[in-house]
Design a protein around this motif. Structure first.
Motif, PDB file in Angstrom:
ATOM      1  N   ALA A   1      30.486 -31.058  -5.962  1.00 16.99           N
ATOM      2  CA  ALA A   1      29.911 -29.662  -5.859  1.00 16.99           C
ATOM      3  C   ALA A   1      30.327 -28.598  -6.924  1.00 16.99           C
ATOM      4  N   ASP A   2      30.978 -29.123  -7.875  1.00 20.16           N
ATOM      5  CA  ASP A   2      31.203 -28.264  -9.007  1.00 20.16           C
ATOM      6  C   ASP A   2      30.113 -28.529 -10.133  1.00 20.16           C
ATOM      7  N   GLU A   3      29.258 -29.441  -9.984  1.00 23.93           N
ATOM      8  CA  GLU A   3      28.591 -29.882 -11.022  1.00 23.93           C
ATOM      9  C   GLU A   3      27.136 -29.392 -10.736  1.00 23.93           C
ATOM     10  N   VAL A   4      26.773 -28.966  -9.648  1.00 28.79           N
ATOM     11  CA  VAL A   4      25.378 -28.769  -9.115  1.00 28.79           C
ATOM     12  C   VAL A   4      24.912 -27.182  -9.763  1.00 28.79           C
ATOM     13  N   ASN A   5      23.489 -27.069  -9.648  1.00 36.32           N
ATOM     14  CA  ASN A   5      22.817 -25.888  -9.990  1.00 36.32           C
ATOM     15  C   ASN A   5      23.040 -24.636  -9.343  1.00 36.32           C
ATOM     16  N   GLY A   6      23.611 -24.870  -8.185  1.00 33.41           N
ATOM     17  CA  GLY A   6      23.684 -23.625  -7.243  1.00 33.41           C
ATOM     18  C   GLY A   6      24.384 -23.978  -5.990  1.00 33.41           C
ATOM     19  N   SER A   7      24.720 -23.230  -5.141  1.00 25.88           N
ATOM     20  CA  SER A   7      25.406 -23.427  -3.700  1.00 25.88           C
ATOM     21  C   SER A   7      24.672 -23.838  -2.655  1.00 25.88           C
TER      22      SER A   7
ATOM     23  N   LEU B   1      36.298 -26.189 -15.267  1.00 27.65           N
ATOM     24  CA  LEU B   1      36.099 -27.090 -16.488  1.00 27.65           C
ATOM     25  C   LEU B   1      34.834 -28.079 -16.257  1.00 27.65           C
ATOM     26  N   ALA B   2      34.962 -28.689 -14.921  1.00 28.84           N
ATOM     27  CA  ALA B   2      33.861 -29.633 -14.745  1.00 28.84           C
ATOM     28  C   ALA B   2      32.289 -28.930 -14.491  1.00 28.84           C
ATOM     29  N   GLY B   3      32.448 -27.779 -13.976  1.00 27.45           N
ATOM     30  CA  GLY B   3      31.097 -27.029 -13.836  1.00 27.45           C
ATOM     31  C   GLY B   3      30.568 -26.615 -15.258  1.00 27.45           C
ATOM     32  N   GLY B   4      31.311 -26.174 -15.923  1.00 27.95           N
ATOM     33  CA  GLY B   4      31.080 -25.582 -17.273  1.00 27.95           C
ATOM     34  C   GLY B   4      31.183 -26.146 -18.455  1.00 27.95           C
ATOM     35  N   ARG B   5      31.718 -27.792 -18.525  1.00 23.11           N
ATOM     36  CA  ARG B   5      31.792 -28.458 -19.691  1.00 23.11           C
ATOM     37  C   ARG B   5      30.638 -28.796 -20.716  1.00 23.11           C
TER      38      ARG B   5
ATOM     39  N   PRO C   1      46.276 -33.757 -16.860  1.00 18.93           N
ATOM     40  CA  PRO C   1      46.966 -33.971 -15.535  1.00 18.93           C
ATOM     41  C   PRO C   1      47.680 -32.453 -15.355  1.00 18.93           C
ATOM     42  N   GLY C   2      47.521 -32.331 -14.086  1.00 16.42           N
ATOM     43  CA  GLY C   2      48.436 -31.174 -13.644  1.00 16.42           C
ATOM     44  C   GLY C   2      47.812 -29.816 -13.595  1.00 16.42           C
ATOM     45  N   LEU C   3      46.380 -30.034 -13.775  1.00 17.69           N
ATOM     46  CA  LEU C   3      45.587 -28.667 -13.655  1.00 17.69           C
ATOM     47  C   LEU C   3      45.337 -28.226 -12.539  1.00 17.69           C
ATOM     48  N   ALA C   4      45.354 -27.034 -11.930  1.00 19.56           N
ATOM     49  CA  ALA C   4      45.002 -26.533 -10.625  1.00 19.56           C
ATOM     50  C   ALA C   4      43.674 -26.781 -10.479  1.00 19.56           C
ATOM     51  N   ALA C   5      43.420 -26.863  -8.914  1.00 18.92           N
ATOM     52  CA  ALA C   5      41.948 -27.406  -8.422  1.00 18.92           C
ATOM     53  C   ALA C   5      41.200 -26.413  -8.935  1.00 18.92           C
ATOM     54  N   GLU C   6      41.280 -25.024  -8.984  1.00 18.93           N
ATOM     55  CA  GLU C   6      40.354 -24.016  -9.466  1.00 18.93           C
ATOM     56  C   GLU C   6      39.865 -24.170 -10.974  1.00 18.93           C
TER      57      GLU C   6
END
Length: 361
Positions: A202-208, A28-32, A18-23
């Motif tokens: 949006a932070d999980e997908v393969n591109g923008s 973390l979600a995108g690279g885990r 808890p308490g992590l910044a949104a960025e």
């Protein structure tokens, strides 16, 4: 005819402190699930009748035992697809091994279980006797080579393209459920929702942006997509690596700077000069996968142990105590390129003649 689709197992949502910044959460979600660039991924094919599953026969109420092994023609398709990803110049190296305990990726060909793969580093959560990838139909059939490229994409950390929130797809949900409930997929509504209708973050997908030509995109029959209107008549990706696929993996896994490999040095005998109760350690960095004679020890009471380094921690691999018998004792172990090993020699007494040595390079 309805296409046969890759079916990912439902995974729990990741838990972060808890308490992590949104960025930070987004990163973390995108690279885990992504591997550390420069990782050597070892893969192994199930190859006997011992490993199998008992699965239901759709529409009959019966079950059957189906082995996980596949023919050499199926394996060669997968090998060729590993080479195609590798030949992009990515910083990940794929190496086939013949011992399942050495493999992060363990590949089966169980018919009737669909085609699927663990996503990226999720493969490390599977037990050593479990598959991390399966192919449930003939990869040599026309157009099916793309299935192997797709599953390897998952193994690299890629997700399904049609679930991108950037796609703007508006589904006819009930038509999708009905289509997937029938042959050849026989999916439940829950599985269909998880693998098709559910939107990724949006932070999980393969591109923008959405790439309808991606190897990670499913084909869809007419009438399943309501919008964009041009896909109401169906979506038919080519089944090959798209430009965006290549861009994504090269961004995550840029070409690693690899020094020229050193010339192979033949085994040599290194006198240890140990006294009773003394110990010596050697780090071993093997140039290829094969069995090596690591030590030849003379007429002394010596204990030799080989440790494999995994995640910075030693793991027992092999050992021998010559028991002080008046003959040379040898120890062999199978070493894999890219891993580090430690050979430990402990001399308990020096009652007889003979050299105490380790073979290394």
């Amino acid at each position: 005819m309805t296409a046969r689709y890759c079916s990912l197992a439902q995974a729990p949502a990741p838990a972060f402190a808890p308490g992590l910044a949104a960025e930070r959460l987004s990163a973390l979600a995108g690279g885990r699930r992504m591997w550390v660039n420069g990782t050597i991924l070892h893969y192994w094919f199930f190859d006997g009748d011992t490993d199998a599953s008992v699965i239901p026969v759709p529409g009959t109420g019966m079950t059957q035992r189906v082995p996980w092994a596949g023919g050499e023609d199926q394996r060669e398709v997968v090998r060729d697809c590993f080479r195609e990803w590798q030949d992009l110049g990515i910083g990940i190296v794929f190496t086939e091994v013949d011992d399942r305990s050495e493999a992060e990726l363990r590949i089966g060909f169980q018919l009737g279980d669909g085609s699927w793969s663990a996503v990226g580093r999720d493969a490390l959560l599977a037990g050593r006797h479990e598959r991390t990838m399966n192919f449930g139909w003939d990869l040599t059939a026309p157009g099916e080579r793309g299935t192997a490229l797709h599953e390897i994409g998952h193994a690299l950390g890629m997700l399904h393209e049609h679930q991108s929130p950037f796609a703007g797809i508006h589904w006819d949900d009930e038509a999708v459920y009905a289509e997937l409930a029938g042959p050849p997929n026989h999916w439940s509504r829950e599985r269909t929702h998880y693998n098709i209708l559910r939107k990724l973050g949006a932070d999980e997908v393969n591109g923008s942006v959405w790439d309808p030509h991606s190897i990670m995109e499913y084909p869809f029959a007419p009438g399943l997509i309501l919008e964009p209107e041009r896909y109401h008549a169906g979506l038919r990706p080519p089944g090959t690596l798209s430009a965006a696929d290549k861009e994504f993996v090269l961004r995550w896994y840029p070409p690693a700077a690899r020094p020229e490999p050193p010339a192979l040095v033949p085994f040599r005998s290194v006198p240890l000069g140990l006294g009773p109760g003394e110990q010596a350690d050697f780090a071993v960095d093997p140039p290829e996968t094969r069995t090596y004679t690591l030590g030849t020890f003379g007429d002394s009471d010596a204990v030799v142990v080989v440790f494999e380094e995994r995640d910075g921690e030693p793991r027992y691999l092999a050992g021998q105590d010559d028991g002080g018998t008046p003959h040379n004792a040898t120890i062999s172990a199978r070493l894999v390129k890219g891993r580090r090993y430690h050979v430990r020699v402990r001399l308990y007494s020096a009652w007889g003649p003979g050299e105490t040595a380790v073979m290394c390079w």
